[in-house]
Design an enzyme around this catalytic site. Structure first.
Site, PDB file in Angstrom:
ATOM      1  N   ASP A  91       0.807  -1.217   0.000  1.00 10.90           N
ATOM      2  CA  ASP A  91       0.000   0.000   0.000  1.00 10.90           C
ATOM      3  C   ASP A  91       0.839   1.266   0.000  1.00 10.90           C
ATOM      4  O   ASP A  91       0.528   2.230  -0.699  1.00 10.90           O
ATOM      5  CB  ASP A  91      -1.029  -0.001   1.132  1.00 10.90           C
ATOM      6  CG  ASP A  91      -0.445  -0.142   2.521  1.00 10.90           C
ATOM      7  OD1 ASP A  91       0.750  -0.463   2.637  1.00 10.90           O
ATOM      8  OD2 ASP A  91      -1.193   0.072   3.494  1.00 10.90           O
TER       9      ASP A  91
ATOM     10  N   SER B   5     -11.896   4.969  27.226  1.00  8.31           N
ATOM     11  CA  SER B   5     -11.988   3.630  26.640  1.00  8.31           C
ATOM     12  C   SER B   5     -12.348   2.627  27.725  1.00  8.31           C
ATOM     13  O   SER B   5     -11.723   2.602  28.794  1.00  8.31           O
ATOM     14  CB  SER B   5     -10.666   3.225  25.988  1.00  8.31           C
ATOM     15  OG  SER B   5     -10.703   1.862  25.619  1.00  8.31           O
TER      16      SER B   5
ATOM     17  N   GLY C 210      -2.250  -7.575  14.271  1.00 10.32           N
ATOM     18  CA  GLY C 210      -2.184  -7.344  12.832  1.00 10.32           C
ATOM     19  C   GLY C 210      -3.540  -7.239  12.177  1.00 10.32           C
ATOM     20  O   GLY C 210      -3.675  -7.464  10.974  1.00 10.32           O
ATOM     21  N   LEU C 211      -4.568  -6.879  12.947  1.00  8.09           N
ATOM     22  CA  LEU C 211      -5.936  -6.827  12.437  1.00  8.09           C
ATOM     23  C   LEU C 211      -6.488  -5.404  12.424  1.00  8.09           C
ATOM     24  O   LEU C 211      -7.687  -5.192  12.330  1.00  8.09           O
ATOM     25  CB  LEU C 211      -6.844  -7.736  13.279  1.00  8.09           C
ATOM     26  CG  LEU C 211      -6.395  -9.198  13.349  1.00  8.09           C
ATOM     27  CD1 LEU C 211      -7.293  -9.996  14.288  1.00  8.09           C
ATOM     28  CD2 LEU C 211      -6.378  -9.834  11.960  1.00  8.09           C
TER      29      LEU C 211
ATOM     30  N   SER D 257      -6.514  -2.753  14.638  1.00 11.26           N
ATOM     31  CA  SER D 257      -7.277  -2.154  15.738  1.00 11.26           C
ATOM     32  C   SER D 257      -7.130  -0.634  15.732  1.00 11.26           C
ATOM     33  O   SER D 257      -8.088   0.090  16.055  1.00 11.26           O
ATOM     34  CB  SER D 257      -6.825  -2.736  17.077  1.00 11.26           C
ATOM     35  OG  SER D 257      -5.432  -2.523  17.284  1.00 11.26           O
TER      36      SER D 257
ATOM     37  N   ASP E 233      -5.438   0.004   5.644  1.00  8.27           N
ATOM     38  CA  ASP E 233      -6.204  -0.341   6.831  1.00  8.27           C
ATOM     39  C   ASP E 233      -7.400   0.579   7.025  1.00  8.27           C
ATOM     40  O   ASP E 233      -8.517   0.134   7.287  1.00  8.27           O
ATOM     41  CB  ASP E 233      -5.306  -0.290   8.066  1.00  8.27           C
ATOM     42  CG  ASP E 233      -4.186  -1.319   8.012  1.00  8.27           C
ATOM     43  OD1 ASP E 233      -4.234  -2.210   7.147  1.00  8.27           O
ATOM     44  OD2 ASP E 233      -3.247  -1.205   8.822  1.00  8.27           O
TER      45      ASP E 233
ATOM     46  N   TYR F 247       9.532  -1.572  10.829  1.00  6.07           N
ATOM     47  CA  TYR F 247       8.556  -1.245   9.794  1.00  6.07           C
ATOM     48  C   TYR F 247       9.048  -0.046   8.979  1.00  6.07           C
ATOM     49  O   TYR F 247       9.011  -0.051   7.742  1.00  6.07           O
ATOM     50  CB  TYR F 247       7.198  -0.949  10.439  1.00  6.07           C
ATOM     51  CG  TYR F 247       6.064  -0.734   9.469  1.00  6.07           C
ATOM     52  CD1 TYR F 247       5.185  -1.763   9.157  1.00  6.07           C
ATOM     53  CD2 TYR F 247       5.860   0.506   8.866  1.00  6.07           C
ATOM     54  CE1 TYR F 247       4.137  -1.561   8.270  1.00  6.07           C
ATOM     55  CE2 TYR F 247       4.823   0.716   7.990  1.00  6.07           C
ATOM     56  CZ  TYR F 247       3.954  -0.317   7.704  1.00  6.07           C
ATOM     57  OH  TYR F 247       2.924  -0.110   6.820  1.00  6.07           O
TER      58      TYR F 247
END
Length: 389
Positions: free
Chosen positions: A41, A72, A129-130, A132, A177, A229
């Site tokens: 990306d 939260s 890795g989803l 959040s 994402d 990263y």
């Protein structure tokens, strides 16, 4: 009563108890799984995520006094109170950087956001890795877009959320994402061109074909804002510069060998370039297979993608490799790590009948290796962000 309705009612009630008045509304935004197209990306390439049923839910009310209050239900601590005029990139290193970064990005872009009370609750696993963080950003952006009647399109919200994460939080992530969380449709994977944000919803109903896609959360946590990263992204930019292209997306797959030869003996950059160019080709291959109805044939392409991420991009880890190797040995059609890497989750494509065997084998393999027990669940392509009430 659906799960989203129950969640909305609970978040609404919690907001009311916390702030002393009912919220102006409740919104949700999902996490995502990336089927194929990893680390493409930010190279202007192709990706193919789909939204998960796991969501971040936000109850939100407008304020007019330049104050942002954040709470939260998933984090210990009370209400964080921030002055909008004092929001500064790079200074907040807590979870609050994500929602406050969105407010900062909206205001920096000239949108008249004058404050908000926000209460959040999430079922998206963190560090898996989803996405959040993207779910958190998008739900806040959508709520403020609605409450302040900003009129921004979903892709524009995604861009602003990406800017919040890149500049305010300091994580050099791409656009996938946030776009997945904002734009996905239930029962589909999103074929996204990250250069122009053109989108195509590709039907992806595995249950109808007797297949399942499992997510295996290794419980190994990662963070996008760490150095590794950023090193990969910088290496890709270096490769594009050496090849004289705007982004690695512009290197044709058919010309890959010639491009690698031009990079000489810079092996690290060669590996990064090889992954990105071949990964873009894998995305296009998966799209073609799904559109032709040959869903099972995407399995080997997923596995190819894992090998490239492991060997060329070098962002896998022993736990992710164990998931992939064990699943394939137990009858999976394909498997690969998903997400930014250095931990997180893997996905496993399998015939429905093979799911119990694969799940048991992975769990036993982790126990034998003395790893923390993985979390295994089915990934069901779900809807993107929405207002619930």
């Amino acid at each position: 009563m659906g799960a989203s309705t129950v969640a909305a009612q609970q978040v609404r009630a919690d907001f009311t108890a916390l702030y002393g008045a009912a919220p102006d509304g409740v919104w949700s935004a999902p996490g995502r799984v990336n089927l194929i197209g990893e680390h493409t990306d930010y190279n202007d390439g192709f990706v193919m995520p789909f939204a998960l049923p796991h969501v971040t839910t936000a109850a939100v009310s407008r304020r007019t006094d330049g104050v942002l209050r954040l709470h939260s239900g998933d984090v210990d601590g009370g209400v964080a109170e921030l002055a909008l005029d004092a929001l500064t990139p790079g200074e907040d290193h807590d979870w609050t950087a994500y929602p406050s970064g969105v407010v900062w990005a909206l205001r920096e872009a000239g949108h008249p956001v004058t404050g908000a009370d926000i209460h959040l609750s999430s079922t998206v696993p963190t560090g898996a890795g989803l996405s959040s963080s993207a779910a958190l950003e998008v739900v806040v952006a959508l709520a403020l877009n609605d409450l302040y009647e900003l009129g921004l399109k979903r892709w524009e919200l995604a861009r602003l959320c990406q800017r919040a994460e890149n500049v305010y939080v300091g994580a050099p992530t791409g656009i996938m994402d946030q776009t997945a969380s904002a734009c996905c449709s239930a029962g589909h994977a999103l074929f996204l061109d990250t250069r122009d944000l053109s989108q195509k919803q590709i039907p992806f109903d595995l249950a109808a074909e007797g297949m399942r896609l499992l997510v295996v959360d290794t419980q190994v946590k990662h963070t996008h804002s760490n150095g590794e990263y950023g090193k990969r992204r910088a290496g890709c930019e270096k490769g594009a510069d050496l090849l004289g292209v705007d982004a690695l997306r512009d290197v044709p797959y058919a010309d890959l060998d010639a491009a690698l030869a031009r990079l000489g003996d810079d092996e690290e950059v060669r590996r990064l370039v090889r992954h990105v160019v071949t990964e873009d080709e894998r995305v296009e291959r998966v799209v073609s297979l799904l559109e032709s109805g040959d869903t099972a044939a995407i399995g080997p392409v997923l596995t190819e993608g894992h090998a490239s991420l492991r060997d060329d991009f070098r962002i896998s880890c022993p736990e992710l490799d164990l998931v992939v190797d064990t699943a394939l040995a137990s009858g999976a059609l394909g498997a690969r790590m998903t997400g930014g890497g250095f931990g997180g989750s893997a996905i496993v494509l399998a015939e429905e009948s093979a799911v119990p065997t694969i799940t048991k084998a992975v769990e036993e393999a982790f126990a034998s290796a003395s790893y923390k027990a993985p979390r295994v669940f089915e990934a069901v392509p779900s809807a993107g962000a929405a207002r619930l009430s």
